[in-house]
Enzyme design. Structure first.
Site, PDB file in Angstrom:
ATOM      1  N   LYS A 107       0.858  -1.196   0.000  1.00 45.47           N
ATOM      2  CA  LYS A 107       0.000   0.000   0.000  1.00 45.47           C
ATOM      3  C   LYS A 107       0.885   1.234   0.000  1.00 45.47           C
ATOM      4  O   LYS A 107       2.020   1.189   0.486  1.00 45.47           O
ATOM      5  CB  LYS A 107      -0.897   0.018   1.248  1.00 45.47           C
ATOM      6  CG  LYS A 107      -2.143   0.858   1.089  1.00 45.47           C
ATOM      7  CD  LYS A 107      -3.218   0.124   0.315  1.00 45.47           C
ATOM      8  CE  LYS A 107      -4.457   0.962   0.114  1.00 45.47           C
ATOM      9  NZ  LYS A 107      -5.559   0.150  -0.449  1.00 45.47           N
ATOM     10  N   GLY A 219     -20.464   7.005   2.608  1.00 49.72           N
ATOM     11  CA  GLY A 219     -19.533   7.297   1.505  1.00 49.72           C
ATOM     12  C   GLY A 219     -20.259   7.209   0.179  1.00 49.72           C
ATOM     13  O   GLY A 219     -21.211   6.418   0.013  1.00 49.72           O
ATOM     14  N   GLY A 221     -18.225   7.503  -2.967  1.00 49.42           N
ATOM     15  CA  GLY A 221     -17.113   7.586  -3.914  1.00 49.42           C
ATOM     16  C   GLY A 221     -17.165   6.439  -4.899  1.00 49.42           C
ATOM     17  O   GLY A 221     -18.234   5.895  -5.198  1.00 49.42           O
ATOM     18  N   ASN A 222     -15.997   6.054  -5.384  1.00 46.35           N
ATOM     19  CA  ASN A 222     -15.929   5.016  -6.418  1.00 46.35           C
ATOM     20  C   ASN A 222     -16.613   3.723  -5.979  1.00 46.35           C
ATOM     21  O   ASN A 222     -17.445   3.167  -6.711  1.00 46.35           O
ATOM     22  CB  ASN A 222     -14.450   4.742  -6.767  1.00 46.35           C
ATOM     23  CG  ASN A 222     -14.306   3.526  -7.647  1.00 46.35           C
ATOM     24  OD1 ASN A 222     -13.981   2.438  -7.175  1.00 46.35           O
ATOM     25  ND2 ASN A 222     -14.592   3.671  -8.928  1.00 46.35           N
TER      26      ASN A 222
END
Ligand code: NAD
Length: 428
Positions: A107, A219, A221-222
């Site tokens: 990451k 959320g 988002g994507n």
């Protein structure tokens, strides 16, 4: 990041330790797997548009690469910490392992707020990141991808810098590239769709008809936008969605009792997943405080924002109606809240299983780049569905046979596979 009283790395290690003890893992393997093998921290100077120079902190952490090159996203976030990236790199190892793809865990992140950076400044940041890391990442070492506040555009800048440094074409260096530039069809949808493939399987096992269920998402988002899309296509009804508003420095919950028109909602949402409050009111949404997404009377809760969102402080606000918690985000539930969820008998689908669709499709992107032949979208999504479904079924079967919670069963499968690889290679 958002809840600093919980350390995600300590949580990831605690989860690992408890399963390692259950399966009797030897001490050397434990020591090797409970921490990252390699960590890089570097500074990225960027000449800003106003002529000043700003220094950004960048990180890349490779938790384990026994099963294949490390794999994991790069986040842009103002509150990013090294411990968050350590935890996320560890969860990537378990994620790739639980869906049985030949990749390890890594990451990366840059402490920055792209909402306050121009396109040119973001490009310089991406290129500077790759200049620092170019010798330690690559198709056979460590393969980055998009994550929170990064997207295909950032990946292409990073690829271009990597190829400039190494003097060749290396599409396998990074995934999440734009379609037509080595990207895979279906990658944008993959994580969100994957989340719903496993929900569909879970509801079948629980004897609940998906098209009779309601959900609340944290959320937009994507991950969340595509999860909402497929969930609605399968007949589910989304009653609440929350998001963070950087201008107000707080989150809001948008509620629509008769369900959202997704196309209308995405039209009033910016590229960072922030819904415009005034326009949402015009669409008939009630606007509530951010934390209320968790308190809704729905069947399914989907945390799809950041880590440490379901905590001891709010877990008791979860409605009695909730039957399933679907962890679309990484590490959204703290261990103390996890315990309460278990005691209440809510079926929880753990993060590194639920959101493995993104990395699975990244793996498909690598396969397509290697053969230089790209599949149609239906083929990608069919392969994704089949991978996610079999991973879910394997975890569910083990959970039933050994009376384990889904999180522990997923860990048992994932850790055993990685342990077998490090032992087989003679590392321990
Ligand atoms: P994103 O940046 O596209 O969207 C994040 C969303 O969360 C935004 O709508 C933002 O407003 C919202 N948010 C942030 N803080 C919030 C808060 N306090 N309350 C309510 N909403 C808040 O990110 P994404 O790519 O959708 O990722 C979401 C999560 O899924 C992260 O944990 C990420 O690591 C994980 N994940 C992403 C992928 C992927 O392919 N994108 C893959 C696996 C896991």
């Amino acid at each position: 990041m958002s809840n600093t009283s919980y350390n995600p790395y300590a949580i990831a290690q605690q989860q690992f330790d408890s399963v390692a003890a259950k399966i009797g893992l030897d001490s050397a393997t434990c020591e090797l797997l409970r921490q990252p093998m390699r960590e890089y921290h570097f500074l990225i100077p960027v000449k800003m548009d106003d002529g000043s120079v700003k220094i950004f902190n960048g990180y890349r952490i490779q938790h384990n690469d026994a099963r294949g090159p490390a794999k994991g996203g790069i986040r842009f976030h103002p509150q990013e910490t090294i411990d968050t990236i350590r935890a996320l790199s560890m969860w990537m190892t378990w994620k790739c392992s639980v869906v049985d793809i030949p990749l390890g865990g890594g990451k990366g992140g840059i402490i920055c707020d792209p909402r306050n950076l121009s396109e040119r400044e973001q490009e310089q940041l991406c290129r500077g990141y790759v200049r620092q890391m170019a010798r330690n990442v690559g198709p056979v070492q460590d393969v980055p991808a998009p994550d929170v506040m990064t997207n295909a555009k950032h990946m292409l800048w990073m690829l271009d810098e990597y190829e400039t440094i190494h003097g060749g074409k290396y599409p396998g260096f990074i995934t999440g590239k734009p379609v037509g530039m080595g990207g895979s069809l279906g990658r944008t949808e993959a994580t969100g769709f994957g989340v719903i493939y496993v929900l569909r399987e879970a509801l079948k096992k629980l004897g609940i008809a998906l098209d009779k269920t309601t959900a609340s998402f944290q959320g937009f988002g994507n991950v969340s936008q595509y999860a909402v899309r497929l969930y609605q296509q399968l007949g589910g009804n989304v009653l609440a969605i929350s998001c963070y508003d950087a201008k107000d420095k707080k989150a809001y919950t948008f509620r629509k009792k008769d369900g959202f028109n997704l196309d209308a909602l995405t039209r009033i949402t910016d590229s960072y997943g922030t819904i415009d409050k005034d326009k949402a009111k015009e669409l008939g949404c009630d606007i509530l405080p951010g934390e209320e997404w968790i308190e809704q009377d729905v069947d399914i809760l989907v945390p799809a924002a950041l880590e440490n969102q379901i905590t001891a402080a709010n877990v008791n606000n979860i409605s009695k109606q909730v039957k399933v918690i679907l962890e679309a985000a990484n590490g959204p539930t703290t261990p103390d809240a996890d315990k309460v969820i278990e005691e209440r008998g809510i079926f929880l689908i753990p993060d590194f299983l639920a959101n493995a669709g993104g990395v699975t499709c990244s793996y498909f992107e690598q396969v397509q780049c290697n053969q230089n032949y790209f599949w149609g979208k239906d083929e990608v999504l069919q392969k994704l569905d089949s991978k996610m479904t079999s991973a879910f079924n394997a975890v569910y079967e083990l959970a039933c046979n050994k009376s384990l919670r889904m999180r522990d069963a997923a860990y048992v499968i994932a850790i055993n596979r990685v342990a077998q690889s490090v032992k087989g290679r003679g590392w321990v």
